[in-house]
Design an enzyme around this catalytic site. Structure first.
Site, PDB file in Angstrom:
ATOM      1  N   LYS A 143     -10.192   0.674  -0.814  1.00 49.06           N
ATOM      2  CA  LYS A 143     -10.050   0.460   0.637  1.00 49.06           C
ATOM      3  C   LYS A 143     -11.243   1.032   1.384  1.00 49.06           C
ATOM      4  O   LYS A 143     -11.661   2.166   1.152  1.00 49.06           O
ATOM      5  CB  LYS A 143      -8.763   1.131   1.128  1.00 49.06           C
ATOM      6  CG  LYS A 143      -8.455   0.865   2.601  1.00 49.06           C
ATOM      7  CD  LYS A 143      -7.140   1.525   2.980  1.00 49.06           C
ATOM      8  CE  LYS A 143      -6.769   1.266   4.433  1.00 49.06           C
ATOM      9  NZ  LYS A 143      -5.525   1.979   4.775  1.00 49.06           N
ATOM     10  N   GLU A 162       0.846  -1.194   0.000  1.00 48.26           N
ATOM     11  CA  GLU A 162       0.000   0.000   0.000  1.00 48.26           C
ATOM     12  C   GLU A 162       0.884   1.247   0.000  1.00 48.26           C
ATOM     13  O   GLU A 162       1.944   1.267   0.639  1.00 48.26           O
ATOM     14  CB  GLU A 162      -0.862  -0.021   1.269  1.00 48.26           C
ATOM     15  CG  GLU A 162      -1.778   1.178   1.392  1.00 48.26           C
ATOM     16  CD  GLU A 162      -2.527   1.210   2.727  1.00 48.26           C
ATOM     17  OE1 GLU A 162      -3.620   1.770   2.748  1.00 48.26           O
ATOM     18  OE2 GLU A 162      -2.012   0.673   3.729  1.00 48.26           O
ATOM     19  N   CYS A 217      -4.504  -3.217   4.304  1.00 48.94           N
ATOM     20  CA  CYS A 217      -4.044  -2.694   5.595  1.00 48.94           C
ATOM     21  C   CYS A 217      -5.074  -2.793   6.724  1.00 48.94           C
ATOM     22  O   CYS A 217      -5.398  -3.884   7.175  1.00 48.94           O
ATOM     23  CB  CYS A 217      -3.556  -1.259   5.410  1.00 48.94           C
ATOM     24  SG  CYS A 217      -2.392  -0.726   6.695  1.00 48.94           S
TER      25      CYS A 217
END
Length: 463
Positions: free
Chosen positions: A155, A55, A188
Site C-alpha cells: 500500500k 484490508e 483502500c
C-alpha cells in the site's frame, strides 16, 4: 466470470498496542483465517473463480510499529522466485499466514486475494531503510487457483498507519487469470490518488481491479459503496471491493461493480460477515459505455430570466471543506453556484414537494483534513434539517424523487459521478459525459429518495 468478495467482521486484538509473541499473534490471526477458509469453500461452491478479502482483516488495526511486529509475515517482493507457500512451506521463515492463504486457494481451486502485514529486512546503506533495519508494509497478496503467489502489492497511500512504511516506489501490480485476463491491485485510501491506482489503470489499460479496503464511511460524498461504484463508472472497469465490517466504527460497504451494474452490501445495523457472489461480464479493452444519445439537449447556460429572485448563497461545512451553497427550493428551477474557477449548474424538477431541504454546493480547493488532496466538486445534497447550517450533514434517508441535470466546467478529466439514494442504495445516471467543456450527469426519476448527486473531481496535479 463469477467473482466473490467477503465483508469480514474481524476478530480484533483486545489491546493492539500490547507486545505479544509470534504464537499469540498467530492464534488471533488463525481465528480470522478459519473464517476466511469457510468463506473460500462457500464461494467455490457457488462457482466463484476469484475471492477478495478486506484490508486489515487478518490482523486488525491500531497497532504501533513494534506491537504489529509479531503479526508480520515475511514476503519476498521480487518476482524472480515462483513460490507456492502451500507446497513449499519451508522456503522462508515466518510465512504461516501465507501458507494458509495459499492452501485455501489450492484446495478450493480459486484465485484468492487477501491483505496482511509483511516485513522485509533492509540494509542501512539503503537511504529509505527505517532505523530498526526492516520495512513493514501493508500488503495485498494474490494467489492463483493452484496456490502460487502471483502478485504482492504494498500500500502506497497510508491512512494514519503508524505501524507501516510507505514503499520507496509505487508498486504497479497485476496478475493474469484464465477467465478475465489481467487484474490490477491497490488498497483502500489509494483509490483517491493518482499513484499508483489511476496510473496503473491507465498504463496497463486495465479492466478489472481487486480492492481490499478498511473504509470508514463519510457521507454525503465518501461512503464506501458510493465511491467504489463511481470509480468503476469513471474508469469503465470492474471492481471487486472487500471492506471490513465494524458498524460501530462506521465501517461497512463492499461490492462487485461493473460500469453499469452493482452488487453491494452496506449494513450498519447487524453484525457478522457477508459473502457476495456475482456473475459479471469480462470487460475487454475496447469496451465502451454509451454516454449520450444524439440530439440530447446540451447542458447550456442557465437562462437569464428570473434572476432577480435568485435564492441566497450561503456557506456550510461538508466533508470538512467550506462549500458554497444555494438552496434548491420549489418544484423546479435552474440554478448556478460558483467558487474559484468552478461553476456548477443544476436543472431540476421534483415530482412531489416534500418537506425536505436540498442544496446545490460547490467546492474547488485543497482538502486538508485526514489527507491532503485537491477536490473540485458539484454536489446536490439533502440537508440534515431545514436550516442552511444542516447542509453537509450525514443523511441516510430521503423520500424526494428528483429529475435533474447537473453539470460543471471541471478543470480535471478525473470526475467521479456519485448517485446515492435512500438507505445508502445506489442508482445509475441516465446519461453522463463531457459536452462543451462541461461534465454532466442526468437522471429522470431516481429509484428512491435522493441523498446525493454529485460530480466529485480530483485535480491530482494540484495535490
Amino acid at each position: 466470470y463469477v467473482a466473490a468478495v467477503y465483508e469480514h467482521e474481524s476478530v480484533l486484538s483486545p489491546n493492539p498496542t500490547a507486545l505479544v509473541d509470534r504464537q499469540t499473534a498467530l492464534e488471533l490471526m488463525g481465528r480470522n483465517l478459519d473464517i476466511y477458509e469457510q468463506q473460500a469453500v462457500a464461494a467455490a461452491r457457488q462457482g466463484a473463480q476469484i475471492i477478495v478479502f478486506p484490508e486489515d482483516g487478518i490482523h486488525g488495526f491500531n497497532f504501533t510499529r513494534s506491537s504489529i511486529y509479531p503479526y508480520l509475515d515475511f514476503v519476498l517482493h521480487s518476482h524472480s522466485v515462483k513460490w507456492n507457500p502451500c507446497r513449499e512451506p519451508y522456503l522462508f521463515n515466518d510465512t504461516e499466514v501465507l501458507q494458509r492463504l495459499s492452501c485455501m486457494a489450492l484446495k478450493n481451486k480459486i484465485f484468492l486475494v487477501a491483505n496482511l502485514g509483511t516485513k522485509q529486512p533492509c540494509e542501512h546503506t539503503d537511504p529509505h531503510c527505517p532505523a530498526d533495519g526492516r520495512y513493514q508494509f501493508n500488503t495485498n497478496v494474490a494467489f492463483s487457483d493452484d496456490g502460487v503467489l502471483v502478485a504482492t502489492y504494498r500500500k502506497h497511500n497510508l491512512y494514519f498507519e503508524y505501524a507501516f512504511d510507505t514503499p520507496p516506489e509505487p508498486d504497479y501490480k497485476l496478475f493474469d487469470t484464465p477467465f478475465a485476463g489481467k487484474f490490477g491491485m491497490f488498497t483502500c485510501f489509494d483509490i483517491l490518488f493518482f499513484e499508483p491506482a489511476v496510473n496503473l489503470i491507465r498504463k496497463y489499460n486495465l479492466k478489472q481491479v481487486v480492492y481490499p479496503t478498511a473504509w470508514m464511511n463519510q457521507l454525503p460524498l465518501l461512503s464506501a459503496v458510493e465511491f467504489q461504484q463511481a470509480f468503476a463508472t469513471a474508469f469503465n472497469i470492474n471492481i471487486l471491493a472487500a471492506n471490513i465490517h465494524h458498524p460501530t466504527l462506521g465501517m461497512t460497504g463492499s461490492g462487485i461493480y461493473t460500469p453499469v451494474k452493482s452488487f453491494i452490501y452496506h449494513n450498519m445495523e447487524s453484525y457478522g460477515g457477508k459473502l457476495i457472489v456475482a456473475e459479471i461480464p469480462v470487460i475487454t479493452p475496447d469496451y465502451k459505455t454509451i454516454c449520450f444519445k444524439e440530439g440530447q439537449e446540451t447542458p447550456g447556460s442557465v437562462s437569464e430570466k428570473g434572476n432577480e429572485h435568485l435564492p441566497p448563497l450561503f456557506y456550510a461545512e461538508m466533508m470538512y471543506d467550506n462549500f458554497t451553497f444555494i438552496p434548491v427550493w420549489g418544484e423546479q428551477g435552474e440554478l448556478q453556484v460558483c467558487a474559484n474557477t468552478l461553476c456548477c449548474y443544476l436543472n431540476y424538477q421534483r415530482a412531489v414537494l416534500t418537506n425536505e431541504f436540498y442544496a446545490l454546493g460547490v467546492f474547488d480547493g485543497l482538502h486538508t483534513v485526514h489527507g491532503t488532496y485537491y477536490v473540485q466538486a458539484c454536489a446536490l445534497v439533502k440537508c440534515g434539517g431545514l436550516s442552511f447550517s444542516t447542509c453537509g450533514e450525514e443523511v441516510t434517508d430521503a423520500t424526494a424523487v428528483i429529475d435533474f441535470q447537473l453539470w460543471g466546467n471541471m478543470s480535471t478529466p478525473y470526475i467521479f459521478p456519485l448517485l446515492l439514494t435512500s438507505g445508502i442504495t445506489l442508482d445509475f445516471a441516465d446519461h453522463m459525459g463531457w459536452k462543451n467543456d462541461h461534465y454532466f450527469i442526468s437522471k429522470n426519476r431516481t429509484s428512491s429518495g435522493l441523498l446525493t448527486a454529485a460530480l466529485y473531481g480530483r485535480w491530482y496535479e494540484k495535490d
